[in-house]
Design a protein around this motif. Structure first.
Motif, PDB file in Angstrom:
ATOM      1  N   PHE A  81       0.715  -1.119   0.011  1.00  0.00           N
ATOM      2  CA  PHE A  81       0.025   0.300   0.119  1.00  0.00           C
ATOM      3  C   PHE A  81       0.944   1.179  -0.101  1.00  0.00           C
ATOM      4  O   PHE A  81       2.031   1.258   0.490  1.00  0.00           O
ATOM      5  CB  PHE A  81      -0.966   0.066   1.159  1.00  0.00           C
ATOM      6  CG  PHE A  81      -2.067  -1.056   1.280  1.00  0.00           C
ATOM      7  CD1 PHE A  81      -3.178  -1.180   0.760  1.00  0.00           C
ATOM      8  CD2 PHE A  81      -1.730  -2.293   1.845  1.00  0.00           C
ATOM      9  CE1 PHE A  81      -4.054  -2.123   0.643  1.00  0.00           C
ATOM     10  CE2 PHE A  81      -2.526  -3.467   1.985  1.00  0.00           C
ATOM     11  CZ  PHE A  81      -3.776  -3.134   1.422  1.00  0.00           C
ATOM     12  N   ASN A  82       0.267   2.333  -0.741  1.00  0.00           N
ATOM     13  CA  ASN A  82       1.015   3.576  -0.572  1.00  0.00           C
ATOM     14  C   ASN A  82       0.222   4.464   0.457  1.00  0.00           C
ATOM     15  O   ASN A  82      -0.806   4.843   0.537  1.00  0.00           O
ATOM     16  CB  ASN A  82       0.697   4.215  -1.881  1.00  0.00           C
ATOM     17  CG  ASN A  82       1.665   3.648  -2.924  1.00  0.00           C
ATOM     18  OD1 ASN A  82       2.813   3.060  -2.820  1.00  0.00           O
ATOM     19  ND2 ASN A  82       1.012   3.675  -4.169  1.00  0.00           N
ATOM     20  N   SER A  83       1.105   4.823   1.501  1.00  0.00           N
ATOM     21  CA  SER A  83       0.431   5.503   2.693  1.00  0.00           C
ATOM     22  C   SER A  83       0.147   6.921   2.509  1.00  0.00           C
ATOM     23  O   SER A  83       0.846   7.450   1.328  1.00  0.00           O
ATOM     24  CB  SER A  83       1.516   5.351   3.787  1.00  0.00           C
ATOM     25  OG  SER A  83       1.004   6.325   5.077  1.00  0.00           O
TER      26      SER A  83
ATOM     27  N   VAL B 254      -4.943   4.862   3.300  1.00  0.00           N
ATOM     28  CA  VAL B 254      -4.195   4.443   1.978  1.00  0.00           C
ATOM     29  C   VAL B 254      -4.932   5.079   0.910  1.00  0.00           C
ATOM     30  O   VAL B 254      -6.069   5.615   0.882  1.00  0.00           O
ATOM     31  CB  VAL B 254      -3.890   2.988   1.708  1.00  0.00           C
ATOM     32  CG1 VAL B 254      -3.026   2.363   2.809  1.00  0.00           C
ATOM     33  CG2 VAL B 254      -5.117   2.163   1.547  1.00  0.00           C
TER      34      VAL B 254
END
Length: 423
Positions: free
Chosen positions: A159-161, A211
């Motif tokens: 995941f991209n925070s 996210v």
């Protein structure tokens, strides 16, 4: 013969360079090779889920297969997905935005071309957020009193925070754990630190983060169950003082005795204490910790793997090991609780790494200590070298024999002619 020698030479070179082995894969009825199952994924309804297949991809990498995206398919009940809708396939991942309880089940990943087919699977369990038992979808961790422990929010690398801090909660408290609360908890780059573990720290910890996917915010959470071994240093057992009014009458003792049911402590059936798990450099290992308990206490028995006394997530194996796949099966003696540990790739750093399986319930705790080791390639060198040398000498001998083979004298062909002066 020459081709055999060349093949053996390639084997020797791979052994020397420490390249991963290529164990044979079982084949299904449809002609596809089957890779072992991925660890089961558990999550809550309404959250974002990204399904990836590290074991499957590792099996392809070892066999020098790099599938293009258009030949890699992820299906459930033979239904394929594209890059649109709530469930989307992106490259070699499957995105569920957001997840639903109906998504629970087995997902199959398949790579297929004209000559080769490989398939694997992963099981997803999505729980309704209103009636979920946190322990059913949690990662188990065991620690000892006084130990310094670092919690990492597991399985979030896909995941991209959004840059917001990860929030940590304990048990069912709606209030997040704050920095330096009572000196017990600290924060470091989203991790939760316990400078000195105490008995009161045992429980269920939940990490939550936001996210950003396709310009939309989703929630992702993970749960960790911490069990603590040992007694706090400032706590000493208080001896039990018998009641004189009871002990003075033996008859009263026998009539007033209360028999409380005792819980049988867990018994680790495998691995055995002192077991050494060996693997070649670059290869993978799959380990199982199997614990025997009473069926009534199987769900409450905490089983976990430790690496050099630390949790898997806090150890040097964090990026190369997967822990999970808890399974309970009924046997004649009770119930077996099984927890799997997969080391995706063995490296020189893993030499003499201590692996400990810890099982704990109300009846007690048992630990089994094992060790990781790289296989000694000396014997492989010796066997392959002898075979290669034998084949080489055989080829040379045949060549020399053909080259210096003695020539046989040609026999004169005679025939009888009739003694006649005229033709």
């Amino acid at each position: 013969m020459i081709s055999l020698v060349l093949m053996l030479a390639v084997v020797v070179i791979e052994c020397v360079n420490g390249k991963p082995t290529k164990p044979p894969l079982p084949m299904k009825d449809d002609g596809c090779y089957l890779v072992e199952s991925e660890l089961e994924i558990s999550s809550l309804e309404g959250e974002a889920i990204i399904l990836s297949f590290p074991i499957f991809m590792r099996a392809l990498e070892v066999r020098k297969i790099f599938p293009p995206t258009d030949q890699f398919f992820i299906t459930k009940n033979n239904v394929t997905y594209d890059g649109e809708g709530r469930v989307q396939q992106h490259d070699k991942q499957l995105w569920l935005l957001p997840s639903q309880v109906s998504d629970s089940g087995e997902f199959v990943c398949t790579y297929r071309n004209e000559n080769y087919c490989v398939t694997g699977n992963i099981t997803l369990q999505v729980y309704g957020s209103s009636s979920v038992d946190m322990k059913k979808w949690s990662f188990p961790i065991s620690a000892t009193v006084g130990e310094e422990l670092t919690f990492r929010c597991p399985s979030i690398s896909d995941f991209n925070s959004t840059g917001r801090p990860i929030e940590w909660y304990k048990d069912s408290s709606p209030t997040s754990l704050q920095q330096g609360r009572g000196g017990s908890f600290r924060r470091d780059r989203g991790n939760l630190l316990l400078p000195a573990v105490r008995r009161a720290h045992a429980g269920v910890y939940t990490c939550q983060l936001r996210v950003l996917i396709n310009n939309q915010l989703y929630k992702v959470s993970r749960a960790i169950v911490l069990s603590v071994n040992g007694l706090d240093p400032d706590i000493t057992p208080t001896p039990t003082v018998p009641d004189p009014s009871v002990t003075s009458n033996p008859g009263l003792i026998s009539s007033s005795t209360v028999h409380t049911p005792t819980t049988r402590p867990p018994v680790i059936v495998s691995p055995l204490n002192g077991t050494i798990f060996e693997g070649l450099h670059g290869s993978g290992l799959e380990l199982f910790c199997r614990v025997l308990t009473e069926c009534e206490t199987a769900d409450s028995t905490v089983v976990t793997w430790l690496v050099n006394g630390q949790s898997v997530e806090s150890s040097h194996l964090d990026e190369r090991a997967l822990q999970g796949g808890r399974r309970v099966t009924r046997v004649s003696e009770g119930c077996h609780t099984e927890l799997r540990l997969i080391v995706v790739t063995m490296t020189d750093e893993d030499v003499k790494t201590e692996l400990k399986c810890v099982a704990k319930n109300q009846g007690g705790t048992q630990e089994v200590v094992t060790q990781l080791q790289l296989e000694d390639s000396t014997f492989t060198w010796l066997v392959v070298g002898i075979v290669a040398a034998s084949c080489f000498l055989t080829v040379v001998s045949v060549f020399l024999y053909v080259l210096f083979k003695p020539k046989r004298k040609k026999k004169m062909d005679y025939f009888l002619a009739r003694q006649n002066s005229t033709f």
